[in-house]
Write a protein that holds these residues in place. Structure first.
Motif, PDB file in Angstrom:
ATOM      1  N   ILE A1293      20.667  58.221 101.039  1.00  0.00           N
ATOM      2  CA  ILE A1293      19.283  57.753 100.871  1.00  0.00           C
ATOM      3  C   ILE A1293      18.511  57.917 102.168  1.00  0.00           C
ATOM      4  O   ILE A1293      17.342  58.329 102.172  1.00  0.00           O
ATOM      5  N   TYR A1294      19.181  57.629 103.294  1.00  0.00           N
ATOM      6  CA  TYR A1294      18.524  57.773 104.596  1.00  0.00           C
ATOM      7  C   TYR A1294      18.122  59.221 104.861  1.00  0.00           C
ATOM      8  O   TYR A1294      17.087  59.495 105.484  1.00  0.00           O
ATOM      9  N   LYS A1295      18.920  60.185 104.371  1.00  0.00           N
ATOM     10  CA  LYS A1295      18.568  61.604 104.548  1.00  0.00           C
ATOM     11  C   LYS A1295      17.216  61.910 103.912  1.00  0.00           C
ATOM     12  O   LYS A1295      16.388  62.641 104.473  1.00  0.00           O
ATOM     13  N   TYR A1296      16.974  61.359 102.727  1.00  0.00           N
ATOM     14  CA  TYR A1296      15.672  61.572 102.077  1.00  0.00           C
ATOM     15  C   TYR A1296      14.557  60.874 102.842  1.00  0.00           C
ATOM     16  O   TYR A1296      13.432  61.381 102.935  1.00  0.00           O
ATOM     17  N   ILE A1297      14.854  59.675 103.384  1.00  0.00           N
ATOM     18  CA  ILE A1297      13.826  58.958 104.153  1.00  0.00           C
ATOM     19  C   ILE A1297      13.438  59.761 105.390  1.00  0.00           C
ATOM     20  O   ILE A1297      12.256  59.889 105.727  1.00  0.00           O
ATOM     21  N   VAL A1298      14.439  60.335 106.080  1.00  0.00           N
ATOM     22  CA  VAL A1298      14.156  61.118 107.286  1.00  0.00           C
ATOM     23  C   VAL A1298      13.374  62.382 106.926  1.00  0.00           C
ATOM     24  O   VAL A1298      12.443  62.789 107.637  1.00  0.00           O
ATOM     25  N   LYS A1299      13.719  63.014 105.822  1.00  0.00           N
ATOM     26  CA  LYS A1299      13.070  64.268 105.419  1.00  0.00           C
ATOM     27  C   LYS A1299      11.575  64.059 105.174  1.00  0.00           C
ATOM     28  O   LYS A1299      10.753  64.916 105.499  1.00  0.00           O
ATOM     29  N   TYR A1300      11.231  62.917 104.575  1.00  0.00           N
ATOM     30  CA  TYR A1300       9.821  62.636 104.268  1.00  0.00           C
ATOM     31  C   TYR A1300       9.321  61.429 105.091  1.00  0.00           C
ATOM     32  O   TYR A1300       8.518  60.635 104.610  1.00  0.00           O
ATOM     33  N   TYR A1301       9.805  61.316 106.315  1.00  0.00           N
ATOM     34  CA  TYR A1301       9.518  60.132 107.135  1.00  0.00           C
ATOM     35  C   TYR A1301       8.009  59.999 107.409  1.00  0.00           C
ATOM     36  O   TYR A1301       7.438  58.911 107.274  1.00  0.00           O
TER      37      TYR A1301
END
Length: 1337
Positions: A1293-1301
């Motif tokens: 989930i954090y990977k998606y947050i970082v991608k669209y931070y």
């Protein structure tokens, strides 16, 4: 009284007595300064109404109130937001104003939306009093005309509209439901705008009508109209006037008095309408037009009809007529424009009316109508008109101060004129035509103007005015050729339409014409693209703007440019004849160019070929008196058609030469030559001397005499005749022999078909499947693997990462802190909902990403199902808000959002226990039974197709005869069986057409059925040996004895290939060998075959057939009964599974199903959705479609088994029948319907009743309390503690947050109340970034 102003002009307000003879000549016609104007943003103006010192303008979806100076006072509809062009296709088709008692102003507005909605507003506050649908026409091009009248103290609306056309309007959502399609005129009370029979409803069953206006005259209402088919060019049916009469106060309402046919010089369309009043007299003035689009000077005319005369002459009729009856047509006064632009009076009537009065009325109306399409009314000395996108304000001149003709003419007022019945005023020059009116943007060096009196005029000028309002171009005459012709030169300019008129003697300009400046012409195609050297071939070039071309030029490299002759064409086609290139002996390519004034534009290339060569001809006279002529021609590349060829014959009669023209029938082309067939039908008695005959062929400029066929042909015939006779005898003999063989084959085919049909019938009646009653322990998967296969059906790699531990970090506290803070953020409902909505708005956040994110979120919140359920509720409500404006029945139908996949996962988690305890056993029984049925018959090892199946695509119909073989197989050398016997003998039933691999699979399954699965044997660890007293032989699918076809394809060995007898015994030996080839694990190449033989062997004899030496004939449809027999064999198992799903054990539904179904019911009630079908579809999309079908088609999600492609095909048929049971649509199946649908067609109606009862039973159960639901979810959460590595899910989930931070932070900054959350998210990112720096390498 109020009338509609949709696309027709309304009458001008009655002038005061002092201005009774004033002519409202518009200043725009006299060349005055540009008027003030107003435009609607993004939409054309449909209606205008002047009332109460304000100008009301409606168009698209907007209604504006303007001040007299055309500045907006307020925007009534819509108050703000969307533009006037949204939604597309919406129009205003009614705008009426009237005043009630006490001076209360009332406004009616009609729109095409909501099935033709009509709203009633109170002025000046614009408070909406009423909004009623299906009042006016909802069709974008439909007509609506209305009038408000008062009767017995009450107000009524009489409205005529095109509610339906003959065209299909379903795609516009404009099909009338409550209103009858045949309704044309309704009377509605202004209290509720609802129509009633007692008020008056007029219907018509024939062609739809187009209503132009609605008028009130005394106690009668008038509706001018024409039929829609009158728009066709060949239709001459005259328009009509429907006359309705008000009933007495006691009766109320209206009745149809009749119709008047309006004759205006055979013109069939009405384009404008107005009622002109003068004292107690009234005239209806209409502008009529021919149905065709010709722009002739007299295509449009004004006709005037007396209101009293129309009322008296209305034919008695109770319905709208479909044919023209013999009713008297009303006389009319017709006005049109003559060649000099002067109004002519063609016919006078109304003896009691002065001619001057009629002329005044006609001119008054004409000036308003012909300049502007819609006239709205006047305020003081300013009148308001609309022209497409604009409202214009135009001053009105006061001509009433002139008392005589002499006084009027002496004043020389440019805005005023005088009209007399017996006099007319002539201009010094008259203009008949201007040619051309289409020129290119390069300008034109010479245009020709034709007319009269040119040589007696002075100061002749051409005025060229653009539509942009720029300063007009004034061009002096170039040359006055004579009294009727003169020329001008036009300058170049940009592409646009300009107004052009001629001015002379300083007087007013002639009536304007439209001059079109267009782009340069261009070519796209040429047909044909070849010509013969002599020329004269008709060529058609397609392209655009050819109407500005002066000529076509052929450019030859050896000669100067050739101008070709032109044939009639249009703007997109140019026809011309090719010139001769007689100097060229061989083919060549020339350039074709277009000449526009002095500019040459390259077009296409034209290929010249040599002239055609005609060999000879044959003239047949056997068909006397008809003549048949065949002309033989050498083949070439000209592709000559029969319409291009002219053939004639000359013969002598005495000293006179006569000519016969033949009709060319066709041209046939053979490899060696082409034949032109011609015929001529003689009607006289003249005898033709064939010795004097000469035949000529003409192609354009090429003309050639054809010689007759040589006499040597008869010698060739005599030589070839014996050969032909001998060939005929041999052919006849072979034909008889072939007929005899075909007869034998047909007999064999008939026998085979009868046999197959009889066997199929017997199998349906007698065959039974011995279902295994006990199959041991059901091999359920544990919860973790069940969940992972459901969450990630196409991503098997996630099963391993969720079972492994995260790599250890040197800073364990920091690691835990980062995950703990991220988990706390996820548990913030507002943040999580905002995060999901933000991600879904990103274009590269694909459907796959949405599904993965939903699965990661489900795993991360596996132990917090109560919170996860709250999130599911919020997201589902948000999804409903998105779908309700489009189509609520599509909700949850697909998996295109996070919440839809989240719902699937939530159902899987909450129903896993119900699936295992209630559904698992009947489901496993179905899979086992289906496997058993498939293996009862032959199965092709290459394609996995079987004789017994449910899916036609997997039907094996190319099978030959087979039989069952019982084998005694000895299992020995089993290391795991230490306590048991050294060997076991098991009886196994196989087929003689089974491959060795298939026999081993059935043997191993029989061993497991007897001993269980505890030995852990694998199929590739078992080998079969055929043991006899003489030798011991291993059985393999492919070995040295395998049969090899003629084309090199090897056939797999079968049990029948080895021919085991009673003296042999089969031994199953536990050893690893590579000989096992089964249809699941081995990809056979095209060099192998089993039961389906290659095409090269299709017609060869089948070994072992009952009729050896005879060919076998197979038709797939003969074996379709195998599908039905399979369905019958497993039917009881299928029904047991279905009913275990849609039944309520102990009258209690699973908590998850009851909870979510109640949630959907509550949402439908809150949104005021009363259609029960919508809620039924919601429930079907959320449970059967989203969960059960996924399980039914994928047994490997539930059990530790492998799903073959064949089993998948059969389960798809069962799953389709399962979903059909939940569908509300009625199935209409014909003989051509797919077999997969026909199999369960008779069962579906019963299933549908059971499903509806199932939904009703769940709805009738007592609702669950919040405590019961949360207790169930808490128990499920506790069951699944420590099942997954939740940190892996959090990290994903954090990977998606970082991608669209950046997008997430931007969203949080714009929303209120997320300041603290924003800080926490930044801390989480900092911790993860720090951990990434300190990561061990």
């Amino acid at each position: 009284m109020a009338v509609s102003h949709r696309t027709e002009p309304a009458p001008m307000a009655a002038p005061p007595p002092a201005l009774s003879w004033a002519l409202p000549l518009l200043a725009a016609l006299a060349g005055a300064a540009g008027p003030q104007s107003f435009e609607l943003p993004g939409a054309p103006i449909d209606n205008i109404e002047v009332s109460g010192g304000a100008v009301l303008v409606a168009g698209g979806s907007c209604l504006y109130e303007l001040r007299p100076e055309l500045r907006p006072r307020r925007r009534v509809v819509p108050a703000a937001g969307q533009g006037c062009g949204e939604p597309p296709g919406m129009r205003s088709n009614l705008l009426l104003h009237y005043e009630e008692a006490g001076g209360v102003g009332v406004l009616l507005t009609g729109w095409t939306q909501d099935g033709g909605a009509c709203q009633v507003w109170e002025q000046p506050s614009y408070r909406q009093r009423l909004n009623q649908s299906e009042v006016v026409s909802c069709l974008p091009d439909g007509s609506t005309a209305g009038v408000v009248f008062q009767q017995a103290g009450a107000w009524y609306l009489a409205v005529a509209a095109t509610y339906s056309t003959s065209a299909d309007t379903n795609h516009l959502h404009c099909e009338p439901s409550k209103s009858d399609k045949e309704t044309v005129i309704t009377v509605r009370s202004m209290v509720n705008l609802k129509s009633k029979e007692e008020l008056g409803i007029i219907k018509r069953r024939e062609e739809p009508l187009h209503f132009v206006d609605a008028l009130q005259w005394g106690d009668h209402l008038f509706f001018p109209y024409y039929t829609l088919k009158a728009r066709l060019a060949n239709n001459t049916e005259p328009p009509s006037m429907a006359v309705l009469r008000q009933l007495g106060p006691s009766d109320g309402g209206l009745t149809l008095q009749g119709h008047v046919y309006l004759d205006c010089g055979c013109r069939s369309l009405i384009i404008s309408s107005s009622l002109v009043r003068q004292g107690e007299r009234g005239w209806w003035v209409g502008v009529f037009r021919h149905s065709h689009n010709a722009k002739a000077w007299n295509s449009t005319a004004v006709c005037i009809f007396g209101m009293e005369e129309m009322k008296e002459r209305a034919c008695v009729s109770w319905a709208f007529p479909s044919t023209i009856p013999a009713c008297p047509e009303t006389s009319s006064l017709v006005l049109s424009f003559d060649n000099m632009g002067i109004i002519q009076l063609h016919m006078g009537i109304h003896k009691e009316t002065s001619p001057e009065g009629l002329c005044l009325v006609a001119v008054r109306f004409l000036m308003v109508t012909f300049k502007f399409p819609v006239y709205g009314g006047c305020i003081n000395s300013m009148c308001y008109c609309i022209l497409w996108f604009q409202v214009r304000r135009i001053p009105v001149a006061n001509c009433g101060r002139f008392a005589s003709e002499q006084e009027c003419l002496s004043a020389k007022d440019p805005y005023c004129g005088w009209c007399s019945f017996n006099q007319r005023y002539f201009l010094h020059i008259s203009i008949q035509s201007i040619e051309p009116l289409w020129i290119s943007t390069l300008g034109k060096s010479e245009i020709t103007v034709k007319g009269e009196n040119f040589t007696r005029a002075s100061g002749i000028k051409l005025i060229l005015t653009g539509i942009t309002g720029c300063k007009p171009d004034v061009i002096k005459v170039r040359n006055v050729l004579n009294d009727t012709q003169m020329t001008f030169a036009l300058p170049p300019t940009r592409k646009e339409a300009k107004s052009i008129c001629i001015q002379a003697n300083g007087k007013k300009c002639s009536p304007p014409m439209t001059l079109h400046y267009v782009s340069l012409p261009s070519c796209s195609r040429i047909t044909p693209n070849t010509s013969w050297i002599s020329g004269g071939r008709k060529i058609t070039t397609t392209g655009r703007n050819f109407n500005v071309v002066d000529s076509v030029i052929i450019s030859d490299d050896q000669r100067s440019n050739l101008t070709v002759s032109r044939c009639p064409g249009n703007a997109s086609e140019y026809h011309y004849l090719t010139p001769s290139l007689s100097h060229a002996t061989e083919g060549k390519v020339v350039d074709m160019m277009l000449r526009v004034d002095t500019t040459f534009i390259p077009c296409v290339k034209l290929h010249y070929h040599p002239d055609p060569v005609f060999i000879n001809y044959q003239l047949h006279t056997e068909l006397d008196p008809d003549l048949e002529l065949k002309i033989y021609k050498e083949n070439d590349n000209l592709n000559i058609s029969k319409t291009e060829v002219e053939v004639y014959l000359l013969y002598m009669t005495g000293a006179q030469t006569k000519k016969i023209w033949f009709s060319v029938q066709n041209i046939t082309k053979k490899p060696d030559r082409s034949t032109i067939l011609c015929k001529f039908k003689r009607e006289g008695t003249d005898k033709i001397d064939f010795s004097t005959v000469k035949v000529f062929v003409k192609l354009g400029n090429f003309e050639h005499e054809v010689k007759p066929t040589s006499s040597h042909i008869y010698l060739y015939v005599l030589i070839l005749l014996p050969i032909v006779v001998a060939a005929f005898i041999v052919t006849r003999y072979k034909s008889k022999e072939l007929t005899r063989k075909q007869s034998q084959q047909l007999e064999l085919l008939e026998y085979e078909i009868r046999k197959e049909i009889r066997e199929g019938f017997a199998e349906l009646q007698m065959d039974e499947l011995d279902v295994v009653d006990s199959f041991g322990t059901v091999p359920f998967l544990d919860y973790k693997h069940f969940a992972l296969r459901t969450f990630f059906p196409e991503s098997g790699g996630f099963a391993s990462i969720f079972s492994e531990e995260m790599p250890q970090s040197r800073d364990q506290t920091s690691k835990d802190e980062s995950f703990n803070m991220l988990h706390a953020l996820i548990c913030n409902k507002n943040f999580l909902v905002t995060l999901i909505h933000t991600l879904e708005k990103q274009k590269n956040f694909s459907v796959k990403d949405r599904c993965l994110f939903a699965s990661f979120l489900t795993i991360a919140l596996q132990t917090k199902l109560v919170y996860l359920t709250h999130i599911l509720e919020v997201l589902t409500r948000d999804l409903m808000e998105q779908s309700s404006n489009v189509q609520p029945k599509l909700l949850l139908r697909r998996t295109e959002s996070v919440v839809e996949k989240l719902l699937t996962n939530w159902m899987s988690v909450c129903l896993s226990g119900f699936l295992r305890e209630t559904i698992g056993e009947p489901f496993y029984l179905l899979v086992t039974t289906l496997n058993q049925r498939i293996n009862k018959g032959p199965v092709d090892a290459i394609t996995c197709k079987a004789l017994y199946t449910l899916n036609e695509d997997w039907l094996l119909w190319q099978v030959s005869e087979f039989k069952t073989v019982t084998l005694n197989i000895i299992f020995e050398k089993i290391p795991e069986n230490e306590s048991g016997d050294a060997s076991q003998t098991i009886q196994v039933n196989v087929l003689d057409c089974d491959t060795i691999g298939q026999a081993k699979e059935k043997s191993l399954q029989a061993f497991f059925n007897k001993n269980g699965f505890l030995y852990g044997l694998q199929l590739d660890e078992i080998g079969l040996e055929l043991v006899s007293e003489e030798q011991q032989r291993e059985l393999l699918d492919i070995d040295g004895s395998s049969e090899v076809m003629d084309d090199g394809i090897r056939k797999l060995n079968t049990i029948g290939h080895y021919e085991p007898s009673r003296t042999h015994k089969l031994v199953a030996v536990c050893f690893i060998n590579g000989s096992l080839l089964c249809c699941l694990d081995v990809d056979y190449s095209d060099e192998h075959c089993h039961l389906i033989l290659p095409d090269s062997e299709a017609n060869k004899d089948v070994k072992g057939a009952g009729h050896k030496g005879k060919q076998k004939f197979k038709v797939k449809e003969m074996y379709l009964t195998k599908l039905l027999s399979t369905k019958v064999a497993i039917h009881a198992v299928v029904e047991k599974l279905f009913r275990s799903i849609w039944s309520l054990p102990n009258n209690k539904a699973p908590v998850a199903i009851k909870y979510f179904f109640d949630f959907l019911d509550a949402q439908a009630e809150s949104k005021k959705i009363t259609d029960p079908d919508v809620v039924h579809i919601w429930k079907t999309n959320s449970l059967p479609l989203r969960f059960w079908v996924n399980i039914l088609k994928n047994p490997q999600f539930v059990f530790d088994i492998k799903k073959t492609s064949h089993i998948d095909g059969c389960l798809s048929v069962i799953a389709q029948a399962f979903m059909d049971a939940f569908s509300l649509a009625e199935q209409t199946l014909g003989k051509e319907a797919p077999t997969n649908k026909l199999l369960y067609a008779k069962d579906i109606p019963l299933y549908k009743k059971e499903v509806k009862a199932y939904y009703k039973a769940i709805r009738d159960l007592p609702p669950l309390t919040t405590a019961e639901v949360e207790e169930f979810l808490a128990q499920e959460s506790k069951k699944h503690e420590n099942e997954f590595n939740e940190k892996v899910a959090l990290f994903e989930i954090y990977k998606y947050i970082v991608k669209y931070y950046d997008e997430i932070i931007s969203k949080l900054e714009r929303e209120r109340g997320f300041e603290e959350v924003q800080k926490q998210l930044q801390q989480v990112k900092a911790l993860f970034d720090e951990k990434k720096k300190c990561k061990w390498h």
